[in-house]
Design a protein around this motif. Structure first.
Motif, PDB file in Angstrom:
ATOM      1  N   ALA A  37     -24.094  -8.257  17.809  1.00 49.27           N
ATOM      2  CA  ALA A  37     -24.394  -8.090  19.236  1.00 49.27           C
ATOM      3  C   ALA A  37     -24.904  -9.394  19.843  1.00 49.27           C
ATOM      4  CB  ALA A  37     -25.424  -6.980  19.424  1.00 49.27           C
ATOM      5  N   SER A  38     -25.787 -10.089  19.082  1.00 50.01           N
ATOM      6  CA  SER A  38     -26.312 -11.363  19.583  1.00 50.01           C
ATOM      7  C   SER A  38     -25.199 -12.388  19.734  1.00 50.01           C
ATOM      8  CB  SER A  38     -27.386 -11.896  18.622  1.00 50.01           C
ATOM      9  OG  SER A  38     -28.461 -10.987  18.518  1.00 50.01           O
ATOM     10  N   GLY A  39     -24.293 -12.428  18.749  1.00 52.01           N
ATOM     11  CA  GLY A  39     -23.175 -13.361  18.834  1.00 52.01           C
ATOM     12  C   GLY A  39     -22.283 -13.072  20.022  1.00 52.01           C
ATOM     13  N   LEU A  40     -22.010 -11.767  20.260  1.00 50.47           N
ATOM     14  CA  LEU A  40     -21.164 -11.395  21.403  1.00 50.47           C
ATOM     15  C   LEU A  40     -21.816 -11.780  22.719  1.00 50.47           C
ATOM     16  CD1 LEU A  40     -18.655  -9.981  22.467  1.00 50.47           C
ATOM     17  CD2 LEU A  40     -19.914  -7.805  22.370  1.00 50.47           C
ATOM     18  N   ILE A  41     -23.125 -11.539  22.827  1.00 48.90           N
ATOM     19  CA  ILE A  41     -23.850 -11.909  24.055  1.00 48.90           C
ATOM     20  C   ILE A  41     -23.818 -13.418  24.252  1.00 48.90           C
ATOM     21  CG2 ILE A  41     -26.119 -11.969  25.141  1.00 48.90           C
ATOM     22  CD1 ILE A  41     -26.688  -9.268  23.828  1.00 48.90           C
ATOM     23  N   ALA A  42     -24.001 -14.172  23.153  1.00 51.43           N
ATOM     24  CA  ALA A  42     -23.979 -15.641  23.244  1.00 51.43           C
ATOM     25  C   ALA A  42     -22.617 -16.137  23.711  1.00 51.43           C
ATOM     26  CB  ALA A  42     -24.343 -16.256  21.895  1.00 51.43           C
TER      27      ALA A  42
END
Length: 265
Positions: free
Chosen positions: A36-41
């Motif tokens: 999720a963090s990677g997608l948001i980034a």
């Protein structure tokens, strides 16, 4: 499960509250958080890249539109200043180039108009003289018309030279060098050239100069050319019995050169 010491005495108990599945849940949770963090980034990077690309591309698109306007004949089009320093400098350089292009085109148009206007009169006179010479049976009269034609040809040659000189002056491409010029002598020599022509036309010609010698750092040929053009026009448009005056005066450290006539102005 009971735990005993080395002597067989009960030391305590170990109780497993969750089985191996609990660790799998923790690992899955961590991986989901990373994903999720990677997608948001990635989304943040895409949005930021889009914003910055628009910010940097808009001035270039605007400049491209301005160049299209100029290519279609709108020489007054200019680029707006950008908040970005590099594009601000680019816009200034472009506008400076556009100013030079517009000025050059204006000079060329004015040069063409002046050339057409100045050459029209001698061309008309030349054609008239040649037609009269062609139809004239008497040798003396034919020679007179041919001489007049040669005079008009020489006049056109002088006009062409003057127009070229004018073009060089307006574009700043003249090679004349500045020197200390005795203006009294310059005006005296120029006046003597036109004094005889004025006498032949019945025009009173006068030269008015200060008693002291006046010198100035200037381009002698350009000053002389300007005076000759003014004197040519003065004699051309002043009728017999009129007066032409070539003068110079000093006022507050300024040198005034003037050609006055009593003609039509």
């Amino acid at each position: 499960e009971a735990v005993y010491d080395g002597e067989g005495n009960l030391s305590g108990y170990v109780e497993l509250s969750e089985g191996p599945a609990y660790g799998q849940e923790i690992l899955t949770s961590v991986l989901s958080g990373w994903a999720a963090s990677g997608l948001i980034a990635v989304l943040v990077a895409v949005v930021a890249g889009w914003i910055f690309s628009r910010r940097f591309s808009e001035p270039l698109q605007e400049l491209t539109g301005i160049t299209r306007q100029m290519s279609h004949g709108d020489l007054s089009a200019r680029a707006n200043h950008s908040k970005i320093t590099e594009y601000h400098l680019l816009a200034d350089s472009f506008n400076e180039m556009a100013d030079r292009v517009e000025k050059t085109i204006a000079i060329l148009r004015r040069f063409a108009a002046d050339a057409a206007h100045e050459l029209q009169t001698p061309l008309t006179a030349l054609r008239t003289n040649l037609e009269l010479a062609k139809n004239e049976a008497a040798d003396a009269q034919r020679e007179y018309f041919l001489e007049a034609s040669l005079e008009q040809t020489e006049r056109m040659n002088q006009l062409a030279g003057n127009l070229l000189d004018l073009s060089r002056l307006e574009t700043g491409s003249t090679n004349d060098e500045t020197s200390l010029v005795n203006l009294n002598q310059l005006l005296q020599v120029s006046g003597e050239i036109y004094a005889s022509a004025a006498e032949q036309k019945g025009i009173d010609f006068a030269i008015s100069l200060p008693t002291e010698t006046v010198s100035a750092w200037c381009k002698e040929k350009q000053i002389q050319r300007a005076l000759h053009n003014l004197l040519d026009n003065a004699l051309k448009f002043t009728p017999a019995g009129g007066k032409v005056t070539l003068g110079m005066s000093l006022e507050n450290n300024f040198i005034h050169l003037c050609v006055e006539d009593s003609g039509i102005g």
